[in-house]
Design a protein around this motif. Structure first.
Motif, PDB file in Angstrom:
ATOM      1  N   PRO A  73      23.453  25.758 101.971  1.00  0.00           N
ATOM      2  CA  PRO A  73      24.216  26.453 100.938  1.00  0.00           C
ATOM      3  C   PRO A  73      25.549  25.779 100.678  1.00  0.00           C
ATOM      4  O   PRO A  73      26.212  25.317 101.595  1.00  0.00           O
ATOM      5  CB  PRO A  73      24.411  27.849 101.543  1.00  0.00           C
ATOM      6  N   ASP A  75      28.141  27.406  99.388  1.00  0.00           N
ATOM      7  CA  ASP A  75      29.145  28.411  99.717  1.00  0.00           C
ATOM      8  C   ASP A  75      28.967  28.795 101.183  1.00  0.00           C
ATOM      9  O   ASP A  75      27.938  29.318 101.588  1.00  0.00           O
ATOM     10  CB  ASP A  75      28.957  29.636  98.810  1.00  0.00           C
ATOM     11  N   LEU A  78      27.638  32.148 102.222  1.00  0.00           N
ATOM     12  CA  LEU A  78      26.231  32.500 102.004  1.00  0.00           C
ATOM     13  C   LEU A  78      25.405  31.956 103.159  1.00  0.00           C
ATOM     14  O   LEU A  78      25.284  30.752 103.341  1.00  0.00           O
ATOM     15  CB  LEU A  78      25.738  31.906 100.680  1.00  0.00           C
ATOM     16  N   ALA A 122      25.412  37.521  95.497  1.00  0.00           N
ATOM     17  CA  ALA A 122      25.458  36.054  95.429  1.00  0.00           C
ATOM     18  C   ALA A 122      24.162  35.500  96.011  1.00  0.00           C
ATOM     19  O   ALA A 122      23.667  35.988  97.036  1.00  0.00           O
ATOM     20  CB  ALA A 122      26.663  35.491  96.169  1.00  0.00           C
ATOM     21  N   THR A 124      22.086  31.610  96.635  1.00  0.00           N
ATOM     22  CA  THR A 124      22.039  30.141  96.560  1.00  0.00           C
ATOM     23  C   THR A 124      20.592  29.705  96.726  1.00  0.00           C
ATOM     24  O   THR A 124      19.874  30.230  97.584  1.00  0.00           O
ATOM     25  CB  THR A 124      22.908  29.495  97.656  1.00  0.00           C
ATOM     26  N   PRO A 143      24.172  27.468  93.111  1.00  0.00           N
ATOM     27  CA  PRO A 143      24.197  28.934  92.980  1.00  0.00           C
ATOM     28  C   PRO A 143      23.291  29.368  91.844  1.00  0.00           C
ATOM     29  O   PRO A 143      23.211  28.700  90.809  1.00  0.00           O
ATOM     30  CB  PRO A 143      25.670  29.228  92.670  1.00  0.00           C
ATOM     31  N   PRO A 158      27.710  34.435  87.107  1.00  0.00           N
ATOM     32  CA  PRO A 158      27.318  34.497  88.521  1.00  0.00           C
ATOM     33  C   PRO A 158      26.770  35.861  88.876  1.00  0.00           C
ATOM     34  O   PRO A 158      27.049  36.860  88.199  1.00  0.00           O
ATOM     35  CB  PRO A 158      28.642  34.214  89.251  1.00  0.00           C
TER      36      PRO A 158
END
Length: 201
Positions: A73, A75, A78, A122, A124, A143, A158
């Motif tokens: 990922p 982020d 995540l 969220a 991914t 994402p 998002p």
């Protein structure tokens, strides 16, 4: 009349003659020294600038390499989660268009359904672009973006802007502008690799 080499007057005349006409070699060294120093000073800023550029390129290669496409990922918040199995992807289809720079943008659209009992804000995904040459496929980790509207053009947002509640089905779009020319143009494999849950209210 012969000249006595030991005559002080003759020696004085010879010395004055040498002083009046110094050797060319001496002139060359005395004139060249300031010029050489000036040249050395003029090169110094270029050497410093080159060193700074090299250091900058080294840092860019070091830190930029860490941002290369991978199956992890992007982020850090995540994390791989068992809840990924509750997010079902369906109706995948491809489309392409030219961008303003003259390149080609590839879109992967589809639907995502939250089959679980938690709200997600969220997601991914890892997208694998295969090839027919037997080489390592290209894997892009991005994402997932939800389609907010289709008119006057497709606009995305998002997941955090419209969290995916249990039972919700939403359209999504993935956007790529740097796919390898070795890609076989087949629909890529997509796997959810990171999920972030909405905070409990």
């Amino acid at each position: 009349m012969s000249t006595d080499p030991t005559n002080p007057g003759d020696r004085r005349d010879a010395k004055e003659s040498q002083d009046a006409h110094p050797a060319p070699v001496s002139e060359m060294f005395s004139a060249g020294r300031p010029h050489d120093e000036e040249q050395g000073r003029s090169w110094l800023p270029w050497i410093v600038a080159a060193a700074i550029v090299l250091v900058g390129l080294g840092l860019l290669a070091f830190f930029g390499g860490k941002g290369a496409p991978s199956s992890t990922p992007q982020d850090a918040t995540l994390q791989p989660s068992p809840y990924a199995a509750s997010l079902r992807l369906a109706n995948l289809h491809l489309s392409q268009a030219a961008n303003f720079a003259g390149g080609q943008v590839t879109y992967v659209d589809g639907n995502i359904t939250n089959k679980g009992n938690q709200t997600v804000n969220a997601i991914t995904v890892a997208v694998t672009f295969g090839n027919d040459a037997g080489e390592q496929p290209q894997v892009e980790t991005v994402p997932l973006l939800l389609i907010r509207t289709h008119q006057p053009y497709i606009d995305t947002e998002p997941v955090s802007s419209a969290p995916l509640a249990p039972g919700d089905t939403r359209e999504f779009r993935l956007i790529f502008d740097d796919i390898s020319p070795m890609w076989n143009q087949q629909t890529p494999a997509i796997h959810v690799v990171g999920v972030r849950m909405a905070a409990a209210s």
